[in-house]
Design an enzyme around this catalytic site. Structure first.
Site, PDB file in Angstrom:
ATOM      1  CG  HIS A 261      49.367  55.126  40.067  1.00 29.54           C
ATOM      2  ND1 HIS A 261      49.658  55.340  41.401  1.00 29.54           N
ATOM      3  CD2 HIS A 261      49.431  53.780  39.881  1.00 29.54           C
ATOM      4  CE1 HIS A 261      49.872  54.165  41.992  1.00 29.54           C
ATOM      5  NE2 HIS A 261      49.746  53.211  41.096  1.00 29.54           N
TER       6      HIS A 261
ATOM      7  CD  GLU B  36      47.361  50.581  44.183  1.00 29.61           C
ATOM      8  OE1 GLU B  36      48.533  50.825  43.838  1.00 29.61           O
ATOM      9  OE2 GLU B  36      46.680  49.684  43.652  1.00 29.61           O
TER      10      GLU B  36
ATOM     11  CD  GLU C 144      42.661  50.354  41.761  1.00 24.02           C
ATOM     12  OE1 GLU C 144      41.976  49.673  40.972  1.00 24.02           O
ATOM     13  OE2 GLU C 144      43.772  49.990  42.193  1.00 24.02           O
TER      14      GLU C 144
ATOM     15  NE  ARG D 238      51.836  51.305  47.167  1.00 24.62           N
ATOM     16  CZ  ARG D 238      51.069  51.120  46.109  1.00 24.62           C
ATOM     17  NH1 ARG D 238      51.309  50.131  45.255  1.00 24.62           N
ATOM     18  NH2 ARG D 238      50.052  51.925  45.889  1.00 24.62           N
TER      19      ARG D 238
ATOM     20  CD  GLN E 220      53.357  47.105  44.391  1.00 21.92           C
ATOM     21  OE1 GLN E 220      52.887  47.745  45.326  1.00 21.92           O
ATOM     22  NE2 GLN E 220      53.131  47.428  43.138  1.00 21.92           N
TER      23      GLN E 220
ATOM     24  CE  LYS F  59      49.417  46.455  43.795  1.00 16.98           C
ATOM     25  NZ  LYS F  59      48.710  47.717  43.895  1.00 16.98           N
TER      26      LYS F  59
ATOM     27  CB  THR G  27      40.007  44.449  47.222  1.00 18.39           C
ATOM     28  OG1 THR G  27      41.261  43.899  46.815  1.00 18.39           O
ATOM     29  CG2 THR G  27      39.584  45.515  46.216  1.00 18.39           C
TER      30      THR G  27
ATOM     31  CD  GLU H 240      50.704  58.035  42.848  1.00 18.51           C
ATOM     32  OE1 GLU H 240      50.608  58.678  41.814  1.00 18.51           O
ATOM     33  OE2 GLU H 240      49.800  57.270  43.271  1.00 18.51           O
TER      34      GLU H 240
HETATM   35 CA    CA Z   1      45.531  48.677  41.998  1.00 20.12          CA
END
Ligand code: CA
Length: 435
Positions: free
Chosen positions: A143, A208, A210, A246, A249, A262, A266, A382
């Site tokens: 990543h 994302e 995770e 993004r 960011q 960010k 979450t 991605e």
């Molecule tokens: Ca992250």
């Protein structure tokens, strides 16, 4: 060295029938912890354990335990798991063993315990712990390289990446449990060709994929947790979606790293799968011989031999149109945490290596987990090559980034021949139009 015990016995079945189904996330070998109440009720939130399609109500079952297990169960009597997390592995393990014995087939107390079960379908969840601090790592080299190339084509991987478990301090106030709905973030962005930035709704909203690591007893400020002791500070893992804007960011991230891109949302799964439950799925951690090898404080034979965790991951998308048409979700990609460049234990040891204190219930994100296979990517950035190659969905819709009404669903599970599959449940979040 293996630390398997009777709670991992693959032959064990539960008297809760649904726990014995082959594809069930929650067999008696799993026993993940969460916080729940009956949906729509004004009952207090309380701690429970998932078994099959039920939740075992730990608050209601206080008198069922003895010794360390009773101390541990008492720590679960409130509305968060922090006090239980603070007790450490001896108590975590004692309660797991007692629960395993109480919930397995043939347990003499089964008839009495049935009244302490709540159907998962009738429950709603709160965050499993008060999360004092949230740190997000960046532990997939795949990543980091792909995304780094988009932001800095000539210099994708910074020179520190292969030496330092990179992370930033995130924000805990906007962490929510699965079922989370949030407004598309507004923010300042600047298109490459524009002379000046503009303010408006993010146009490049991403997920994302995770895992989250909940920490246990914690350490005093100034006292490092050596790698050899890091395991005893990991309570368990959940699925985590670190939503990211993004375009915000790209404009804000230098020189101090992520900020408003960010910290708006979450999402985590309601269940924390304990490190002990993951024991059968520990695996070797390797570092390519051509890469720098870890400095001594991040190196140990135990971390090499069993530091990685074979946890499979997937991310799915359900658009508003797919929901209206009854078409359900589409899998966008899969991944596996065993490909991470750093183990959970190296992340934790590094975090405290300067004396920084962790507290019970702190959350460490692993960073987006993309794998060595180009199709195993943990972000839509991605998947669509920065939005240049949109994905086409079964509804005929396309996606470059996440649109309003989209629900992103992440799941994780472990499988290994000879062991029952264990799962983490769902981590689902939905974006609604900017407020
Ligand atoms: Ca992250």
């Amino acid at each position: 060295m293996t630390r398997l015990n009777e709670t991992h016995d693959p032959e064990l079945k539960s008297w809760v029938d649904a726990a014995n189904a082959a594809q069930c996330d929650f067999p008696v070998q799993n026993l993940p912890f969460g916080v729940f109440r009956r949906k729509g009720s004004d009952e207090p939130y309380r701690c429970g354990v998932a078994i099959g399609d039920r939740i075992f109500d730990l608050a209601a079952a206080q008198t069922e335990f003895e010794g360390d297990a009773a101390v541990a169960a008492a720590a679960c009597a409130g509305s968060t798991l922090n006090a239980f997390m603070a007790l450490g592995p001896g108590h975590w393990s004692a309660l797991r063993l007692a629960l395993s014995r109480a919930l397995r087939e043939g347990a003499p107390q089964a008839a009495r315990l049935r009244s302490h079960l709540v159907p998962q379908a009738q429950a709603e969840h709160a965050l499993p712990a008060v999360i004092g601090d949230f740190t997000d790592f960046y532990a997939s080299v795949y990543h980091a390289t792909t995304v780094g190339r988009m932001f800095r084509p000539d210099n994708p991987l910074m020179p520190n990446y292969k030496w330092v478990p990179i992370a930033y301090h995130g924000r805990s106030s906007s962490i929510r449990v699965s079922g989370h709905r949030f407004a598309r973030p507004m923010g300042q962005t600047k298109a490459p060709e524009a002379a000046e930035p503009a303010f408006g709704p993010s146009k490049r909203l991403d997920y994302e994929l995770e895992l989250g690591i909940f920490t246990g007893p914690g350490n005093e400020a100034g006292r490092r947790v050596p790698l050899a002791e890091a395991e005893s500070h990991v309570f368990g893992l959940c699925v985590l979606n670190d939503w990211s804007a993004r375009d915000i960011q790209a404009w804000e991230y230098q020189p101090l790293g992520p900020f408003l891109a960010k910290n708006f949302a979450t999402t985590i799964s309601p269940w924390i799968v304990t490190l002990e439950a993951l024991e059968p799925f520990r695996c070797e951690w390797t570092r390519d011989a051509s890469d720098p090898q870890p400095l001594p404080y991040l190196e140990s034979p135990d971390n090499r031999g069993r530091g990685a965790l074979d946890v499979q991951l997937e991310v799915c998308l359900e658009t508003a149109k797919a929901r209206a048409m009854g078409m359900g979700e589409t899998r966008l990609s899969r991944g596996n945490f065993r490909h991470a460049y750093w183990t959970a234990f190296q992340m934790l040891a590094h975090h405290t290596s300067n004396g920084c204190n962790l507290q019970p219930g702190d959350l460490l994100g692993t960073g987006t987990q993309s794998g060595p296979d180009a199709k195993d990517v943990g972000s839509i950035l991605e998947l669509t090559a920065g939005g240049k190659s949109p994905v086409t969905l079964p509804t005929g819709e396309t996606r470059s980034f996440i649109e309003d009404g989209d629900t992103v669903i992440m799941r994780a599970w472990c499988e290994r021949p000879g062991y029952p599959r264990i799962g983490f449940g769902e981590c689902a979040g939905t974006v609604v139009p900017a407020a």
